[in-house]
Motif scaffolding. Structure first.
Motif, PDB file in Angstrom:
ATOM      1  N   ALA A  77      18.984  19.690  13.991  1.00  0.00           N
ATOM      2  CA  ALA A  77      19.565  21.032  14.063  1.00  0.00           C
ATOM      3  C   ALA A  77      19.136  21.889  12.881  1.00  0.00           C
ATOM      4  O   ALA A  77      19.188  23.120  12.943  1.00  0.00           O
TER       5      ALA A  77
ATOM      6  N   ASN B 241      15.214  30.466  17.477  1.00  0.00           N
ATOM      7  CA  ASN B 241      16.590  30.678  17.031  1.00  0.00           C
ATOM      8  C   ASN B 241      16.703  31.770  15.955  1.00  0.00           C
ATOM      9  O   ASN B 241      17.459  31.656  14.991  1.00  0.00           O
TER      10      ASN B 241
ATOM     11  N   THR C 246      15.575  25.734  10.255  1.00  0.00           N
ATOM     12  CA  THR C 246      16.343  26.561  11.185  1.00  0.00           C
ATOM     13  C   THR C 246      17.712  26.888  10.593  1.00  0.00           C
ATOM     14  O   THR C 246      18.611  26.055  10.531  1.00  0.00           O
TER      15      THR C 246
ATOM     16  N   GLN D 178      21.725  26.954  12.157  1.00  0.00           N
ATOM     17  CA  GLN D 178      21.310  25.724  12.810  1.00  0.00           C
ATOM     18  C   GLN D 178      21.227  25.908  14.323  1.00  0.00           C
ATOM     19  O   GLN D 178      21.875  26.774  14.909  1.00  0.00           O
ATOM     20  N   LEU D 179      20.408  25.049  14.949  1.00  0.00           N
ATOM     21  CA  LEU D 179      20.236  25.109  16.390  1.00  0.00           C
ATOM     22  C   LEU D 179      21.531  24.720  17.109  1.00  0.00           C
ATOM     23  O   LEU D 179      22.308  23.906  16.598  1.00  0.00           O
ATOM     24  N   PRO D 180      21.770  25.269  18.293  1.00  0.00           N
ATOM     25  CA  PRO D 180      22.952  24.895  19.070  1.00  0.00           C
ATOM     26  C   PRO D 180      22.941  23.399  19.374  1.00  0.00           C
ATOM     27  O   PRO D 180      21.878  22.802  19.598  1.00  0.00           O
ATOM     28  N   THR D 181      24.114  22.793  19.370  1.00  0.00           N
ATOM     29  CA  THR D 181      24.217  21.347  19.592  1.00  0.00           C
ATOM     30  C   THR D 181      24.634  20.986  21.012  1.00  0.00           C
ATOM     31  O   THR D 181      24.874  19.819  21.309  1.00  0.00           O
ATOM     32  N   ASP D 182      24.727  21.992  21.889  1.00  0.00           N
ATOM     33  CA  ASP D 182      25.168  21.716  23.258  1.00  0.00           C
ATOM     34  C   ASP D 182      24.023  21.281  24.171  1.00  0.00           C
ATOM     35  O   ASP D 182      24.224  21.016  25.352  1.00  0.00           O
ATOM     36  N   ARG D 183      22.815  21.220  23.648  1.00  0.00           N
ATOM     37  CA  ARG D 183      21.664  20.766  24.433  1.00  0.00           C
ATOM     38  C   ARG D 183      20.651  20.116  23.508  1.00  0.00           C
ATOM     39  O   ARG D 183      20.627  20.381  22.301  1.00  0.00           O
TER      40      ARG D 183
ATOM     41  N   HIS E 242      15.005  22.516  23.261  1.00  0.00           N
ATOM     42  CA  HIS E 242      14.942  23.923  22.873  1.00  0.00           C
ATOM     43  C   HIS E 242      13.525  24.439  23.106  1.00  0.00           C
ATOM     44  O   HIS E 242      12.560  23.677  23.031  1.00  0.00           O
TER      45      HIS E 242
END
Length: 247
Positions: free
Chosen positions: A44, A94, A114, A117-122, A125
């Motif tokens: 992330a 992002n 990043t 931080q990158l989304p953690t729901d998937r 990316h």
């Protein structure tokens, strides 16, 4: 009876010819500069993306797709394409971006921090790639990037050659034939590999979604074939690392 029945040898040669030409089909003969990103990976907080920028001639545009002459021309275009050195490649992801420069063979390697931080729901990316040519023309592409779940318990790192897929690395001639002349659906997966790797990916509760990382001694030029092979055989996909540049 048909007037002409192709011999098995001729049919085989025709299939091999079409396979060798396949990597050139996506541009429909237009040629020019192409940006090819290999599947990236990271967390992330940071990601890594490799790829190549190359230029290929536009010899096949007037010729009809699927013909023998078009395949011959596409093979020639593949043989004579070359990496584009010292051009800037920018990865957008992002809301962040990072610019790097290709090496003498056209390869690039991006390490992007990043924040946020990158989304953690998937886990997957998509980044956007942009290449600025000396003429100020821009060439674009996309990059798929895998980020494992935060609670993952372990990662699986596997060889490909004679582990997932039979290549026969002990016999160099046979290995070269299988790497370059066999289509993805003709390549042999070892019995039970798909089920075993799916179990490793899912874990004991079926919800682990463990990262699957693959390594190979093969060249980057067979990357697309390996991707198709994994999908056809139901083997969990993941970044393919440490392929080689054979020239």
């Amino acid at each position: 009876m048909p007037r002409h029945v192709p011999s098995p040898l001729r049919k085989t040669a025709r299939r091999l010819l079409h396979l060798l030409a396949k990597p050139m089909k996506s541009d429909r003969g237009r040629g020019g500069v192409v940006v090819h990103a290999y599947r990236g990976y990271g967390s992330a907080k940071e990601v890594f993306v490799m790829g190549r920028v190359f230029r290929q001639p536009s010899l096949g545009l007037p010729l009809r797709e699927g013909t023998l002459l078009r395949d011959v021309i596409d093979i020639m275009r593949r043989l004579f394409r070359w990496g584009v050195k010292h051009v800037e490649v920018t990865l957008y992801l992002n809301g962040r971006q990072k610019t790097v420069t290709t090496d003498r063979d056209g390869y690039f390697d991006v390490h992007l921090i990043t924040q946020p931080q990158l989304p953690t729901d998937r886990s997957w990316h998509r980044g956007e790639l942009s290449v600025t040519m000396p003429s100020q023309r821009t060439v674009s592409s996309t990059a798929e990037i895998y980020v494992p779940p935060a609670a993952v318990d372990l990662a699986v790192i596997s060889d490909i050659d004679d582990t997932v897929m039979y290549t026969g690395v002990a016999n160099k001639l046979k290995m070269m034939y299988r790497l370059f002349f066999k289509k993805a659906y003709q390549r042999t997966a070892f019995p039970g590999v798909a089920a075993f790797y799916q179990a490793l990916f899912a874990g004991p509760d079926g919800q682990r979604w463990r990262p699957m990382l693959y390594v190979s001694r093969g060249p980057w030029s067979i990357y697309e074939v390996l991707e198709e092979f994994f999908q056809r055989n139901g083997i969990p996909v993941g970044p393919i690392l440490f392929l080689r540049e054979w020239g």
